[in-house]
Motif scaffolding. Sequence first.
Motif, PDB file in Angstrom:
ATOM      1  N   MET A  76       5.377  -6.850 -13.797  1.00  0.00           N
ATOM      2  CA  MET A  76       5.295  -8.267 -13.433  1.00  0.00           C
ATOM      3  C   MET A  76       3.854  -8.765 -13.596  1.00  0.00           C
ATOM      4  O   MET A  76       2.921  -8.066 -13.187  1.00  0.00           O
ATOM      5  CB  MET A  76       5.730  -8.454 -11.976  1.00  0.00           C
ATOM      6  CG  MET A  76       7.180  -8.079 -11.759  1.00  0.00           C
ATOM      7  SD  MET A  76       7.604  -8.085 -10.014  1.00  0.00           S
ATOM      8  CE  MET A  76       8.443  -6.522  -9.867  1.00  0.00           C
ATOM      9  N   GLY A 135       0.808  -1.186   0.000  1.00  0.00           N
ATOM     10  CA  GLY A 135       0.000   0.000   0.000  1.00  0.00           C
ATOM     11  C   GLY A 135       0.861   1.264   0.000  1.00  0.00           C
ATOM     12  O   GLY A 135       2.012   1.233  -0.398  1.00  0.00           O
ATOM     13  N   SER A 176       7.701   6.415  -6.659  1.00  0.00           N
ATOM     14  CA  SER A 176       7.169   5.810  -7.879  1.00  0.00           C
ATOM     15  C   SER A 176       6.620   6.897  -8.795  1.00  0.00           C
ATOM     16  O   SER A 176       5.798   7.715  -8.382  1.00  0.00           O
ATOM     17  CB  SER A 176       6.048   4.823  -7.529  1.00  0.00           C
ATOM     18  OG  SER A 176       6.580   3.798  -6.736  1.00  0.00           O
TER      19      SER A 176
HETATM   20  N1  SAM Z   1       2.662   2.804  -2.804  1.00  0.00           N
HETATM   21  C1  SAM Z   1       4.078   2.742  -2.848  1.00  0.00           C
HETATM   22  C2  SAM Z   1       4.606   3.049  -4.230  1.00  0.00           C
HETATM   23  O1  SAM Z   1       3.820   3.081  -5.177  1.00  0.00           O
HETATM   24  O2  SAM Z   1       5.816   3.243  -4.329  1.00  0.00           O
HETATM   25  C3  SAM Z   1       4.657   1.448  -2.346  1.00  0.00           C
HETATM   26  C4  SAM Z   1       3.995   0.157  -2.709  1.00  0.00           C
HETATM   27  S1  SAM Z   1       4.028  -0.260  -4.436  1.00  0.00           S
HETATM   28  C5  SAM Z   1       3.217  -1.835  -4.411  1.00  0.00           C
HETATM   29  C6  SAM Z   1       5.738  -0.644  -4.697  1.00  0.00           C
HETATM   30  C7  SAM Z   1       6.196  -0.664  -6.124  1.00  0.00           C
HETATM   31  O3  SAM Z   1       5.593  -1.755  -6.782  1.00  0.00           O
HETATM   32  C8  SAM Z   1       5.861   0.583  -6.926  1.00  0.00           C
HETATM   33  O4  SAM Z   1       7.030   1.113  -7.514  1.00  0.00           O
HETATM   34  C9  SAM Z   1       4.916   0.068  -8.000  1.00  0.00           C
HETATM   35  O5  SAM Z   1       5.026   0.782  -9.188  1.00  0.00           O
HETATM   36  C10 SAM Z   1       5.390  -1.360  -8.119  1.00  0.00           C
HETATM   37  N2  SAM Z   1       4.417  -2.267  -8.727  1.00  0.00           N
HETATM   38  C11 SAM Z   1       3.110  -2.440  -8.425  1.00  0.00           C
HETATM   39  N3  SAM Z   1       2.561  -3.389  -9.207  1.00  0.00           N
HETATM   40  C12 SAM Z   1       3.537  -3.828 -10.037  1.00  0.00           C
HETATM   41  C13 SAM Z   1       3.605  -4.816 -11.083  1.00  0.00           C
HETATM   42  N4  SAM Z   1       2.573  -5.566 -11.419  1.00  0.00           N
HETATM   43  N5  SAM Z   1       4.798  -4.995 -11.705  1.00  0.00           N
HETATM   44  C14 SAM Z   1       5.892  -4.273 -11.358  1.00  0.00           C
HETATM   45  N6  SAM Z   1       5.887  -3.342 -10.389  1.00  0.00           N
HETATM   46  C15 SAM Z   1       4.724  -3.117  -9.741  1.00  0.00           C
END
Ligand code: SAM
Length: 319
Positions: A189, A67, A118
């Motif tokens: 991913m 999150g 991000s």
């Molecule tokens: N909310 C925060 C953020 O966006 O940085 C932290 C949690 S987020 C789940 C962490 C990272 O996972 C982010 O850089 C996001 O872009 C990446 N992310 C989410 N879903 C993804 C996917 N299916 N493939 C690759 N990276 C992903």
Amino acid sequence: MKDRLGREIDYMRISITDRCNLRCGYCMPECGVPSVPHDMILRFDEIVRLVKIFCSMGIKNVKITGGEPLVRKGAVSLIKDIKAMGGIEKVSMTTNGILLSENLKALAEAGVDSINISLDTLDRQKYLNITGFDGLDTVLKAIDECRAFPEIKVKINAVTLADYNRNEICALADFAAEAGATLRFIEMMPLGLGTGFGGYNQDEIMTVLEEAYGPAKTIKEKVGSGPAKYYSFEGLEGRIGFISPMSHKFCGSCNRIRLTSEGLLRPCLGSDVGIDLRKPVREGASDEELASIICEGIMNKPAGHCFEATDSLMSKIGG
Ligand code: SAM
Ligand code: SF4
């Protein structure tokens, strides 16, 4: 400690909430995630206790994630407590940057070593389309404000999204160089909602970068504590990192484990295996008993990811 395949496990990602103030289409359902009762989420004192045990077992780097970690009240104090316990060498946070401005000074005072922000696009409308929120300017402002805290290393993470940022590779690289931040491209991913998105891979990005900035040079010295590989280019300030679990699988040298906000130890992002630590913590297990459960979990870390067989949401595991 080493797992059964001899991989040194010294890096831990801790998700402190599965809630988020954004709705990135590849990560979080539009309606959000079903609300988890408060008492099923690890309290901060429980997290600190577990981190002490993980630290005694060889964890040196901790990343606070979600999150969105900054939506949970007290996130900054948690970082302060982890820094204060000694033994953990680096504490970092990954954030979408929306609440960063208002927390930046406190994060610096808490001693955070680095912040990953991000940012998939520099286009306001695309940002809105990807995240569901018109927040690009807020994030750009926070990135700019990070300059006032040179002790905090800033990385910008961009997920590769074929329909959105394929034509922004150089714009993102120039922006990061200008901001004094390291840009990293993360391959999409096929996990959770990510399965519905088309990405593109490291080699495609590299071709674009080399055309614009000249041949890439591998940076041999260790940068950061994760799986990213870094390159420099004659025509570009700074460096570019790649986290490429699809085209350049790094499972053989994976050094990380994860703890979810509900207290599951997840030895691999691309596997549904989760070991419940919350129950024994709350049923009075001793540190030794917890260490033994953790040890077994780490020992059985899967040899490699299998995203296709995983039905977890990224927002629940924390990336
Ligand atoms: N909310 C925060 C953020 O966006 O940085 C932290 C949690 S987020 C789940 C962490 C990272 O996972 C982010 O850089 C996001 O872009 C990446 N992310 C989410 N879903 C993804 C996917 N299916 N493939 C690759 N990276 C992903
Ligand atoms: Fe929220 Fe981060 Fe997932 Fe985007 S990637 S929805 S900001 S948790």
